[in-house]
Design a protein around this motif. Structure first.
Motif, PDB file in Angstrom:
ATOM      1  N   ALA A 117       2.277  27.269  12.571  1.00 24.05           N
ATOM      2  CA  ALA A 117       1.579  26.484  11.546  1.00 24.05           C
ATOM      3  C   ALA A 117       2.576  25.798  10.616  1.00 24.05           C
ATOM      4  CB  ALA A 117       0.636  27.383  10.749  1.00 24.05           C
ATOM      5  N   ALA A 118       3.633  26.511  10.235  1.00 25.46           N
ATOM      6  CA  ALA A 118       4.649  25.928   9.358  1.00 25.46           C
ATOM      7  C   ALA A 118       5.348  24.764  10.042  1.00 25.46           C
ATOM      8  CB  ALA A 118       5.669  26.994   8.952  1.00 25.46           C
ATOM      9  N   LEU A 119       5.592  24.892  11.343  1.00 22.02           N
ATOM     10  CA  LEU A 119       6.241  23.807  12.080  1.00 22.02           C
ATOM     11  C   LEU A 119       5.344  22.575  12.140  1.00 22.02           C
ATOM     12  CD1 LEU A 119       8.760  23.048  13.728  1.00 22.02           C
ATOM     13  CD2 LEU A 119       7.560  23.866  15.766  1.00 22.02           C
ATOM     14  N   VAL A 120       4.051  22.794  12.363  1.00 25.45           N
ATOM     15  CA  VAL A 120       3.100  21.669  12.411  1.00 25.45           C
ATOM     16  C   VAL A 120       3.031  20.962  11.058  1.00 25.45           C
ATOM     17  CG1 VAL A 120       0.660  21.078  12.638  1.00 25.45           C
ATOM     18  CG2 VAL A 120       1.716  22.622  14.285  1.00 25.45           C
ATOM     19  N   VAL A 121       2.948  21.728   9.981  1.00 26.82           N
ATOM     20  CA  VAL A 121       2.855  21.134   8.646  1.00 26.82           C
ATOM     21  C   VAL A 121       4.147  20.386   8.305  1.00 26.82           C
ATOM     22  CG1 VAL A 121       2.632  21.633   6.180  1.00 26.82           C
ATOM     23  CG2 VAL A 121       1.175  22.814   7.828  1.00 26.82           C
ATOM     24  N   ALA A 122       5.300  20.963   8.655  1.00 26.79           N
ATOM     25  CA  ALA A 122       6.572  20.282   8.407  1.00 26.79           C
ATOM     26  C   ALA A 122       6.651  18.978   9.190  1.00 26.79           C
ATOM     27  CB  ALA A 122       7.738  21.190   8.780  1.00 26.79           C
ATOM     28  N   GLY A 123       6.126  18.977  10.411  1.00 21.11           N
ATOM     29  CA  GLY A 123       6.088  17.741  11.188  1.00 21.11           C
ATOM     30  C   GLY A 123       5.191  16.702  10.553  1.00 21.11           C
ATOM     31  N   ALA A 124       4.026  17.131  10.073  1.00 15.60           N
ATOM     32  CA  ALA A 124       3.118  16.197   9.396  1.00 15.60           C
ATOM     33  C   ALA A 124       3.761  15.629   8.142  1.00 15.60           C
ATOM     34  CB  ALA A 124       1.807  16.902   9.056  1.00 15.60           C
ATOM     35  N   ALA A 125       4.494  16.464   7.411  1.00 16.22           N
ATOM     36  CA  ALA A 125       5.175  16.006   6.197  1.00 16.22           C
ATOM     37  C   ALA A 125       6.195  14.926   6.520  1.00 16.22           C
ATOM     38  CB  ALA A 125       5.851  17.185   5.500  1.00 16.22           C
ATOM     39  N   ALA A 126       6.941  15.118   7.614  1.00 16.44           N
ATOM     40  CA  ALA A 126       7.942  14.125   8.003  1.00 16.44           C
ATOM     41  C   ALA A 126       7.280  12.808   8.421  1.00 16.44           C
ATOM     42  CB  ALA A 126       8.796  14.675   9.143  1.00 16.44           C
ATOM     43  N   ILE A 127       6.152  12.893   9.119  1.00 14.40           N
ATOM     44  CA  ILE A 127       5.449  11.676   9.548  1.00 14.40           C
ATOM     45  C   ILE A 127       4.951  10.892   8.330  1.00 14.40           C
ATOM     46  CG2 ILE A 127       3.386  10.825  10.736  1.00 14.40           C
ATOM     47  CD1 ILE A 127       3.762  13.209  12.677  1.00 14.40           C
ATOM     48  N   ILE A 128       4.390  11.603   7.352  1.00 14.33           N
ATOM     49  CA  ILE A 128       3.901  10.932   6.147  1.00 14.33           C
ATOM     50  C   ILE A 128       5.054  10.293   5.375  1.00 14.33           C
ATOM     51  CG2 ILE A 128       2.841  11.348   3.886  1.00 14.33           C
ATOM     52  CD1 ILE A 128       1.103  13.466   5.261  1.00 14.33           C
ATOM     53  N   GLU A 129       6.181  11.009   5.306  1.00 16.21           N
ATOM     54  CA  GLU A 129       7.337  10.430   4.616  1.00 16.21           C
ATOM     55  C   GLU A 129       7.855   9.203   5.366  1.00 16.21           C
ATOM     56  OE1 GLU A 129      11.754  11.746   2.943  1.00 16.21           O
ATOM     57  OE2 GLU A 129      10.375  13.268   3.703  1.00 16.21           O
ATOM     58  N   ALA A 130       7.820   9.248   6.699  1.00 10.46           N
ATOM     59  CA  ALA A 130       8.255   8.084   7.479  1.00 10.46           C
ATOM     60  C   ALA A 130       7.358   6.885   7.224  1.00 10.46           C
ATOM     61  CB  ALA A 130       8.268   8.437   8.963  1.00 10.46           C
ATOM     62  N   ALA A 131       6.066   7.147   6.987  1.00  9.28           N
ATOM     63  CA  ALA A 131       5.127   6.048   6.730  1.00  9.28           C
ATOM     64  C   ALA A 131       5.406   5.348   5.408  1.00  9.28           C
ATOM     65  CB  ALA A 131       3.695   6.575   6.757  1.00  9.28           C
ATOM     66  N   SER A 132       6.203   5.966   4.544  1.00  8.50           N
ATOM     67  CA  SER A 132       6.546   5.342   3.259  1.00  8.50           C
ATOM     68  C   SER A 132       7.775   4.447   3.357  1.00  8.50           C
ATOM     69  CB  SER A 132       6.798   6.420   2.199  1.00  8.50           C
ATOM     70  OG  SER A 132       7.991   7.147   2.476  1.00  8.50           O
ATOM     71  N   GLU A 133       8.365   4.323   4.545  1.00  9.14           N
ATOM     72  CA  GLU A 133       9.569   3.515   4.703  1.00  9.14           C
ATOM     73  C   GLU A 133       9.383   2.044   4.310  1.00  9.14           C
ATOM     74  OE1 GLU A 133      13.019   4.124   5.699  1.00  9.14           O
ATOM     75  OE2 GLU A 133      12.196   5.927   4.769  1.00  9.14           O
ATOM     76  N   PRO A 134       8.249   1.396   4.625  1.00  8.31           N
ATOM     77  CA  PRO A 134       8.094   0.006   4.150  1.00  8.31           C
ATOM     78  C   PRO A 134       8.205  -0.115   2.638  1.00  8.31           C
ATOM     79  CG  PRO A 134       6.478   0.487   5.843  1.00  8.31           C
ATOM     80  CD  PRO A 134       7.143   1.790   5.514  1.00  8.31           C
ATOM     81  N   GLY A 135       7.607   0.833   1.921  1.00  7.74           N
ATOM     82  CA  GLY A 135       7.716   0.807   0.462  1.00  7.74           C
ATOM     83  C   GLY A 135       9.136   1.015  -0.002  1.00  7.74           C
ATOM     84  N   TRP A 136       9.866   1.913   0.662  1.00 12.99           N
ATOM     85  CA  TRP A 136      11.263   2.161   0.294  1.00 12.99           C
ATOM     86  C   TRP A 136      12.103   0.912   0.533  1.00 12.99           C
ATOM     87  CZ3 TRP A 136      16.233   1.932   1.768  1.00 12.99           C
ATOM     88  CH2 TRP A 136      17.163   2.719   1.097  1.00 12.99           C
ATOM     89  N   VAL A 137      11.936   0.297   1.701  1.00 13.26           N
ATOM     90  CA  VAL A 137      12.724  -0.896   2.035  1.00 13.26           C
ATOM     91  C   VAL A 137      12.431  -2.027   1.048  1.00 13.26           C
ATOM     92  CG1 VAL A 137      13.047  -2.697   3.771  1.00 13.26           C
ATOM     93  CG2 VAL A 137      12.951  -0.300   4.473  1.00 13.26           C
ATOM     94  N   TYR A 138      11.148  -2.215   0.709  1.00 17.67           N
ATOM     95  CA  TYR A 138      10.784  -3.273  -0.233  1.00 17.67           C
ATOM     96  C   TYR A 138      11.383  -3.007  -1.616  1.00 17.67           C
ATOM     97  CZ  TYR A 138       8.001  -6.612  -2.862  1.00 17.67           C
ATOM     98  OH  TYR A 138       7.608  -7.658  -3.675  1.00 17.67           O
TER      99      TYR A 138
END
Length: 209
Positions: A117-138
């Motif tokens: 469960a911890a591995l799944v949640v950590a993976g979801a956290a990384a995916i959500i953080e990756a989705a913020s990359e457009p905002g970071w780049v801008y």
């Protein structure tokens, strides 16, 4: 200059607060859990975010130097590839874990079910953080340092607060008998650290959007 001084003070306060909370948790839980939270769990996130941050982010920055126009759309399109890249990396990691099992150290600390469960949640956290990359780049291209710094500071505080609250709740829900130093803390502690990572990703993404 005054605005940047305030940002520096905010960053300093954030770092001191998170350090204090982490030191408290390390004192309560011991070195094995500290290594899990600050080395092993962080390594999961860093692995999943390697391509989005080291590859796609740099490519988007070269395409989009700031402002409006065609480079904006092209750069954002490249940055948006970070989320599917993180999803593919997470699926590969999940397949590897299913084939070989989660790390034995994780199983010893929290049991196989909670480790998965911890591995799944950590993976979801990384995916959500990756989705913020457009905002970071801008924000980076347009020198929106205050927005980026505030997002990072708020995300760090959210991570520390969620982790501390959930860990202390797990400790409180344990049996009244005092645990020995080598004994594993109550169930839910490993998942609490992963949920802290998730809180960071969600907060960072929302504030950068």
């Amino acid at each position: 200059m005054r605005g940047y001084g305030s940002l520096f003070a905010l960053q300093l306060f954030t770092r001191l607060l998170t350090f204090a909370l982490n030191a408290l948790l390390a004192r309560r839980l011991g070195p094995a859990w500290y290594a899990f939270a600050n080395v092993q769990l962080q390594l999961v996130g860093a692995t999943l975010l390697f391509l989005p941050k080291e590859g796609l982010r740099r490519a988007a920055q070269r395409i989009y130097p700031g402002g409006d126009g065609a480079p904006l759309a092209s750069g954002m399109n490249v940055a948006w590839l970070s989320a599917p890249a993180a999803v593919l990396a997470a699926l590969l990691m999940a397949a590897t874990a299913a084939a070989t099992g989660v790390s034995g150290e994780w199983d010893e600390l929290m049991g196989a079910a909670e480790a998965r469960a911890a591995l799944v949640v950590a993976g979801a956290a990384a995916i959500i953080e990756a989705a913020s990359e457009p905002g970071w780049v801008y924000a980076q291209a347009n020198e929106l340092l205050p927005q980026r710094a505030l997002a990072e500071a708020a995300a760090l505080v959210a991570k520390a607060a969620v982790t501390a609250a959930l860990v202390l709740l797990a400790l409180r829900s344990a049996a009244s008998a005092r645990l020995a130093d080598e004994a594993a803390p109550p169930a839910g502690v490993g998942l609490a650290f992963a949920l802290g990572q998730l809180a960071f990703g969600v907060c960072f993404g929302v504030l950068l959007s």
